[in-house]
Design a protein around this motif. Structure first.
Motif, PDB file in Angstrom:
ATOM      1  N   VAL A   1       0.851  -1.193   0.000  1.00  8.51           N
ATOM      2  CA  VAL A   1       0.000   0.000   0.000  1.00  8.51           C
ATOM      3  C   VAL A   1       0.885   1.240   0.000  1.00  8.51           C
ATOM      4  N   LYS A   2       0.604   2.152  -0.939  1.00  4.49           N
ATOM      5  CA  LYS A   2       1.372   3.397  -1.021  1.00  4.49           C
ATOM      6  C   LYS A   2       0.557   4.618  -0.601  1.00  4.49           C
ATOM      7  N   SER A   3      -0.790   4.484  -0.642  1.00  2.00           N
ATOM      8  CA  SER A   3      -1.677   5.606  -0.320  1.00  2.00           C
ATOM      9  C   SER A   3      -2.947   5.079   0.326  1.00  2.00           C
ATOM     10  N   VAL A   4      -3.647   5.957   1.034  1.00  2.00           N
ATOM     11  CA  VAL A   4      -4.970   5.614   1.559  1.00  2.00           C
ATOM     12  C   VAL A   4      -5.939   6.760   1.293  1.00  2.00           C
ATOM     13  N   LYS A   5      -7.187   6.371   1.094  1.00  2.00           N
ATOM     14  CA  LYS A   5      -8.269   7.329   0.902  1.00  2.00           C
ATOM     15  C   LYS A   5      -9.209   7.184   2.091  1.00  2.00           C
ATOM     16  N   VAL A   6      -9.448   8.272   2.783  1.00  2.00           N
ATOM     17  CA  VAL A   6     -10.359   8.295   3.923  1.00  2.00           C
ATOM     18  C   VAL A   6     -11.627   9.020   3.476  1.00  2.00           C
ATOM     19  N   VAL A   7     -12.757   8.339   3.598  1.00  2.00           N
ATOM     20  CA  VAL A   7     -14.053   8.903   3.212  1.00  2.00           C
ATOM     21  C   VAL A   7     -14.791   9.288   4.487  1.00  2.00           C
ATOM     22  N   ILE A   8     -15.347  10.503   4.488  1.00  2.00           N
ATOM     23  CA  ILE A   8     -16.053  10.987   5.673  1.00  2.00           C
ATOM     24  C   ILE A   8     -17.502  11.339   5.361  1.00  2.00           C
ATOM     25  N   ASP A   9     -18.310  11.258   6.388  1.00  2.00           N
ATOM     26  CA  ASP A   9     -19.719  11.639   6.307  1.00  2.00           C
ATOM     27  C   ASP A   9     -19.859  13.043   6.889  1.00  2.00           C
ATOM     28  N   PRO A  10     -20.022  14.071   6.056  1.00  2.00           N
ATOM     29  CA  PRO A  10     -20.095  15.442   6.561  1.00  2.00           C
ATOM     30  C   PRO A  10     -21.413  15.758   7.269  1.00  2.00           C
ATOM     31  N   ASN A  11     -22.374  14.851   7.199  1.00  2.00           N
ATOM     32  CA  ASN A  11     -23.661  15.070   7.855  1.00  2.00           C
ATOM     33  C   ASN A  11     -23.762  14.338   9.195  1.00  2.00           C
ATOM     34  N   HIS A  12     -22.650  13.812   9.641  1.00  2.00           N
ATOM     35  CA  HIS A  12     -22.622  13.095  10.914  1.00  2.00           C
ATOM     36  C   HIS A  12     -23.011  14.016  12.078  1.00  2.00           C
ATOM     37  N   ASP A  13     -22.461  15.218  12.081  1.00  2.00           N
ATOM     38  CA  ASP A  13     -22.752  16.223  13.115  1.00  2.00           C
ATOM     39  C   ASP A  13     -23.098  17.506  12.362  1.00  2.00           C
ATOM     40  N   MET A  14     -24.364  17.813  12.283  1.00  2.00           N
ATOM     41  CA  MET A  14     -24.819  18.955  11.479  1.00  2.00           C
ATOM     42  C   MET A  14     -24.343  20.307  12.005  1.00  2.00           C
ATOM     43  N   SER A  15     -23.844  20.360  13.240  1.00  2.36           N
ATOM     44  CA  SER A  15     -23.415  21.632  13.813  1.00  2.36           C
ATOM     45  C   SER A  15     -21.906  21.834  13.774  1.00  2.36           C
ATOM     46  N   ALA A  16     -21.160  20.875  13.207  1.00  2.83           N
ATOM     47  CA  ALA A  16     -19.698  20.988  13.219  1.00  2.83           C
ATOM     48  C   ALA A  16     -19.102  20.569  11.885  1.00  2.83           C
ATOM     49  N   TYR A  17     -17.984  21.187  11.550  1.00  2.00           N
ATOM     50  CA  TYR A  17     -17.167  20.680  10.451  1.00  2.00           C
ATOM     51  C   TYR A  17     -16.501  19.405  10.948  1.00  2.00           C
ATOM     52  N   GLU A  18     -16.231  18.470  10.064  1.00  2.00           N
ATOM     53  CA  GLU A  18     -15.479  17.276  10.398  1.00  2.00           C
ATOM     54  C   GLU A  18     -14.022  17.577  10.045  1.00  2.00           C
ATOM     55  N   GLU A  19     -13.127  17.508  11.041  1.00  2.00           N
ATOM     56  CA  GLU A  19     -11.748  17.929  10.820  1.00  2.00           C
ATOM     57  C   GLU A  19     -10.754  16.823  11.157  1.00  2.00           C
ATOM     58  N   ILE A  20      -9.744  16.683  10.283  1.00  2.00           N
ATOM     59  CA  ILE A  20      -8.680  15.683  10.437  1.00  2.00           C
ATOM     60  C   ILE A  20      -7.345  16.400  10.562  1.00  2.00           C
ATOM     61  N   ASP A  21      -6.607  16.047  11.623  1.00  2.00           N
ATOM     62  CA  ASP A  21      -5.294  16.641  11.859  1.00  2.00           C
ATOM     63  C   ASP A  21      -4.169  15.834  11.219  1.00  2.00           C
ATOM     64  N   ALA A  22      -4.283  14.517  11.211  1.00  2.00           N
ATOM     65  CA  ALA A  22      -3.194  13.683  10.692  1.00  2.00           C
ATOM     66  C   ALA A  22      -3.732  12.296  10.336  1.00  2.00           C
ATOM     67  N   ILE A  23      -3.006  11.612   9.444  1.00  2.00           N
ATOM     68  CA  ILE A  23      -3.355  10.252   9.042  1.00  2.00           C
ATOM     69  C   ILE A  23      -2.085   9.412   9.084  1.00  2.00           C
ATOM     70  N   GLN A  24      -2.180   8.244   9.715  1.00  2.00           N
ATOM     71  CA  GLN A  24      -1.022   7.368   9.857  1.00  2.00           C
ATOM     72  C   GLN A  24      -1.362   5.976   9.306  1.00  2.00           C
ATOM     73  N   LEU A  25      -0.388   5.382   8.605  1.00  2.00           N
ATOM     74  CA  LEU A  25      -0.531   4.045   8.049  1.00  2.00           C
ATOM     75  C   LEU A  25       0.313   3.075   8.870  1.00  2.00           C
ATOM     76  N   HIS A  26      -0.256   1.926   9.231  1.00  2.00           N
ATOM     77  CA  HIS A  26       0.468   0.880   9.959  1.00  2.00           C
ATOM     78  C   HIS A  26       0.641  -0.308   9.018  1.00  2.00           C
ATOM     79  N   GLY A  27       1.836  -0.878   8.982  1.00  3.16           N
ATOM     80  CA  GLY A  27       2.062  -2.044   8.152  1.00  3.16           C
ATOM     81  C   GLY A  27       3.479  -2.561   8.264  1.00  3.16           C
ATOM     82  N   THR A  28       3.764  -3.603   7.498  1.00  6.96           N
ATOM     83  CA  THR A  28       5.090  -4.207   7.497  1.00  6.96           C
ATOM     84  C   THR A  28       5.664  -4.167   6.080  1.00  6.96           C
ATOM     85  N   LYS A  29       6.982  -4.165   6.014  1.00  9.58           N
ATOM     86  CA  LYS A  29       7.670  -4.129   4.704  1.00  9.58           C
ATOM     87  C   LYS A  29       7.889  -5.525   4.184  1.00  9.58           C
TER      88      LYS A  29
END
Length: 171
Positions: A143-171
């Motif tokens: 795996v070289k990349s990941v796509k994260v899909v979010i539901d923006p209607n999960h909380d109608m009063s807030a933006y959905e915000e992501i600070d960082a994304i980390q991948l776990h795996g072995t070589k």
């Protein structure tokens, strides 16, 4: 004593072989943005805010996290790349506002193939920063990349915000 030393050497040898067979777990933060559905700003709340280690330490609407252009509406996503392709087993998404929004995660292999590796209910709670970790069986492809899909209607009063994304795996 000689039997003990032989047994100890055997155990150490087996441990080394087991570790080699399993591979060394590598946890790496996103190093590049491949694409995003939208972003709130060109710098603040931009897609580039998900790169590297977390730097948003408080829950709330913070310019140091990625947010989509609109608070609610259509499904949003961000695709990020990593320096070392790995046989992936987990993805960590650091949620900092509107928690509970991750709906799907796709792994992108070194040939460009897209594989859904996780889908479900993100049960993280609001009011504090949280590391949402989606685990899945180790991929049989690098795996070289990941796509994260979010539901923006999960909380109608807030933006959905992501600070960082980390991948776990072995070589």
């Amino acid at each position: 004593m000689r039997h003990f030393l032989r047994f100890t050497a055997l155990l150490l040898g087996c441990s080394a072989l087991f570790a080699q067979a399993q591979g060394t777990l590598l946890k790496q933060w996103a190093s590049g943005v491949v694409t995003r559905s939208s972003e709130y700003g060109a710098d603040s709340w931009a897609a580039k805010q998900v790169l590297g280690e977390p730097n948003t330490m408080t829950y709330g609407d913070n310019a140091t996290a990625w947010a989509s252009a609109t608070k609610n509406g259509v499904v949003q996503s961000i695709t990020v790349s990593f320096k070392e392709p790995v046989y992936a087993s987990a993805v960590l998404v650091r949620e900092t506002y509107g928690n509970g929004f991750v709906s799907k995660i796709f792994a992108i292999d070194t040939q460009g193939g897209v594989h859904q590796v996780w889908a479900g209910k993100d049960k993280t709670q609001p009011n504090y920063t949280v590391n949402f970790i989606a685990t899945f069986p180790k991929t049989t492809y690098l795996v070289k990349s990941v796509k994260v899909v979010i539901d923006p209607n999960h909380d109608m009063s807030a933006y959905e915000e992501i600070d960082a994304i980390q991948l776990h795996g072995t070589k």
